[in-house]
Each structure stands twice: as C-alpha cells, then as structure tokens.
Design a protein around this motif. Structure first.
Motif, PDB file in Angstrom:
ATOM      1  N   LEU A  58       0.831  -1.194   0.000  1.00 31.73           N
ATOM      2  CA  LEU A  58       0.000   0.000   0.000  1.00 31.73           C
ATOM      3  C   LEU A  58       0.870   1.250   0.000  1.00 31.73           C
ATOM      4  N   GLU A  59       0.444   2.287  -0.721  1.00 32.47           N
ATOM      5  CA  GLU A  59       1.201   3.541  -0.721  1.00 32.47           C
ATOM      6  C   GLU A  59       0.257   4.737  -0.784  1.00 32.47           C
ATOM      7  N   PRO A  60       0.050   5.415   0.350  1.00 33.66           N
ATOM      8  CA  PRO A  60      -0.689   6.683   0.316  1.00 33.66           C
ATOM      9  C   PRO A  60       0.241   7.795  -0.144  1.00 33.66           C
ATOM     10  N   PHE A  61      -0.291   8.761  -0.873  1.00 33.15           N
ATOM     11  CA  PHE A  61       0.577   9.830  -1.371  1.00 33.15           C
ATOM     12  C   PHE A  61      -0.239  11.060  -1.734  1.00 33.15           C
ATOM     13  N   ASP A  62       0.459  12.160  -1.946  1.00 35.39           N
ATOM     14  CA  ASP A  62      -0.123  13.424  -2.374  1.00 35.39           C
ATOM     15  C   ASP A  62       0.120  13.567  -3.876  1.00 35.39           C
ATOM     16  N   PRO A  63      -0.927  13.418  -4.700  1.00 35.21           N
ATOM     17  CA  PRO A  63      -0.737  13.463  -6.156  1.00 35.21           C
ATOM     18  C   PRO A  63      -0.671  14.873  -6.730  1.00 35.21           C
ATOM     19  N   ARG A  64      -0.690  15.893  -5.856  1.00 30.18           N
ATOM     20  CA  ARG A  64      -0.600  17.283  -6.329  1.00 30.18           C
ATOM     21  C   ARG A  64      -1.728  17.623  -7.305  1.00 30.18           C
ATOM     22  N   LEU A  93      -0.543  12.214   7.054  1.00 33.48           N
ATOM     23  CA  LEU A  93      -0.156  11.314   5.973  1.00 33.48           C
ATOM     24  C   LEU A  93       1.337  11.007   6.079  1.00 33.48           C
ATOM     25  N   ILE A  94       1.664   9.727   6.141  1.00 35.26           N
ATOM     26  CA  ILE A  94       3.050   9.267   6.092  1.00 35.26           C
ATOM     27  C   ILE A  94       3.175   8.306   4.925  1.00 35.26           C
ATOM     28  N   GLN A  95       4.131   8.559   4.057  1.00 37.96           N
ATOM     29  CA  GLN A  95       4.364   7.761   2.855  1.00 37.96           C
ATOM     30  C   GLN A  95       5.773   7.185   2.904  1.00 37.96           C
ATOM     31  N   TYR A 240      -5.187  13.768  -1.825  1.00 42.07           N
ATOM     32  CA  TYR A 240      -4.742  12.548  -1.175  1.00 42.07           C
ATOM     33  C   TYR A 240      -5.177  11.364  -2.009  1.00 42.07           C
ATOM     34  N   MET A 241      -4.312  10.382  -2.179  1.00 38.94           N
ATOM     35  CA  MET A 241      -4.700   9.152  -2.846  1.00 38.94           C
ATOM     36  C   MET A 241      -3.990   7.979  -2.181  1.00 38.94           C
TER      37      MET A 241
END
Length: 246
Positions: A58-64, A93-95, A240-241
């Motif tokens: 799993l990878e949460p991230f900020d897609p801008r 959020l921690i990625q 957020y995604m």
C-alpha cells in the motif's frame, strides 16, 4: 450441528456477521484466512464496492491535484481543504516513512485530534492524535493515514465524533453521501466505497464486514476509485490518494 449452525460458528471465528449463510463475504474471508490471495482485488459485499490489498504494498501519497484516472489501482485518500487559496492535505499522511502532513485535520483550527491508521510492516494500529510526534512508534511506521475513527481493536465504543471535532459545521462529514472507509479485518487491509450512506449505517457495515480497525475518510465529491474496470468519480482532482499495489 446443522449447516446453519456450522456456518455461524465459522462466521464467529472470522469475526463477521453471523447470519448462517455461506455467502460471498463468508467464502472470501475463509479464502483470505486459509489461502494465499493474489492482492489487490475487488469484490462486492453488502452491495458496496470493496477493495482488498496487501498492506506492505500500500502507498498513500499526495498526487498534487492529479485525477484518480491518472493512476491504476488507486482510491481517494483523506481530508483536504483550501489553505492560502491552495488545496492542501490537512490530515496526517506518512508515505514510505516520510511525513507528508504532520497534523490532524482539526488540530490547528479547533485543537482536536483525529484517528490515524498506521502500519509498520508487520503490525497495524490506530491512535487518536493531533500531531505525528505523538505516535510512539513514529520512526518505524511505513505508512499512516488520518481520518475519523470508527473502530479500534474491534471495539465499537471507540467511535467518538465529538472527541475528534466532527460536530457543528464539521458534522457535515457524517451525512448520507459517498465515503471511503479503510482499515483491517483479521486477514488483510480493506477499503470500502459506499455511495449513499450515513454514519449509523456505515458503522453497521464495518461491524458486518468484520473490520477490527477502521477510519472514515472525506466524502462527497472527493470519493473516487480507479481499479481495473471498476471506476468511480475518476475526473475529480485529488490531494490525497492511496495506491493498492499490483
């Protein structure tokens, strides 16, 4: 013991709704408990779209502010808002061990914490915090996502919208609309997209699904997913995604 009683005994062991019916959800939980699933994958349980994933991938991230359609096997993430005329992440959020957003969504405006779902590569958990520095295992966390707490350690009584500031003008998130729910059951990471459901029905769904730890993310127009042939609201720009791997 008849078949219904045997099925209920199995469902009790799986921590899911004990209706005595050997339906698709019971069979899937058995599959995930005793086999080696090929994650990620999609199922339909209780009329809702459900996504199962390996938490290590799993990878949460900020897609801008890119759209869900630009990424495969992805879901909308958590709370965002307009800050200084720009959309910004406003939930923890921690990625991959890197802190993207350190504060809870209500920490700076009304000094309230949020529930943060975290995974360290082996264990998962939920902590109600205002800032990531309150996480005792911060240095070992692989990923973390903030939201509204629904359940922790299989305890339904954990839910407390007032303690997390989801009251008054912020209670809008509890209304009947689309939402993304994420968390864990006894076997894997689970994400559920509900299309028209209020907080009471969502809490019942979490129980029926056998989720032991769960948080709810932002809802309404931000709710989206793009997973193979399963797509919903993919043109909305996201702050957020969550990518499920695969």
């Amino acid at each position: 013991m008849n078949l219904t009683e045997k099925t209920k005994a199995i469902q009790k062991e799986l921590n899911i709704k004990q209706d005595g019916l050997l339906g698709p959800h019971t069979r899937d939980c058995m599959y995930r408990r005793f086999a080696k699933p090929n994650y990620p994958y999609h199922e339909k349980f209780y009329g809702q779209d459900v996504f199962l994933a390996d938490p290590n991938k799993l990878e949460p991230f900020d897609p801008r502010l890119k759209r869900a359609r630009d990424y495969k096997n992805c879901l909308s993430g958590s709370f965002s808002w307009i800050v200084n005329n720009r959309w910004q992440p406003i939930s923890v959020l921690i990625q991959n061990g890197r802190v993207v957003c350190p504060t809870a969504c209500h920490a700076t405006d009304i000094n309230m914490p949020e529930s943060v779902l975290w995974f360290d590569g082996e264990k998962h958990g939920i902590d109600r915090i205002k800032h990531v520095n309150e996480l005792k295992n911060l240095d070992s966390i692989k990923w973390a996502i903030g939201g509204l707490g629904l359940k922790k350690n299989n305890q339904r009584s954990y839910y407390d919208n007032k303690a997390e500031g989801f009251t008054g003008p912020f209670s809008d998130v509890l209304r009947k609309t689309s939402h993304m729910i994420i968390g864990f059951d006894a076997s894997s990471f689970i994400a559920i997209c509900v299309k028209s459901m209020g907080i009471a029905a969502i809490r019942n769904l979490v129980d029926n699904m056998g989720m032991t730890d769960a948080i709810m993310l932002d809802g309404g127009h931000l709710t989206a997913y793009n997973f193979g042939n399963h797509k919903y609201n993919t043109s909305t720009k996201q702050r957020y995604m969550i990518q499920l791997g695969g």
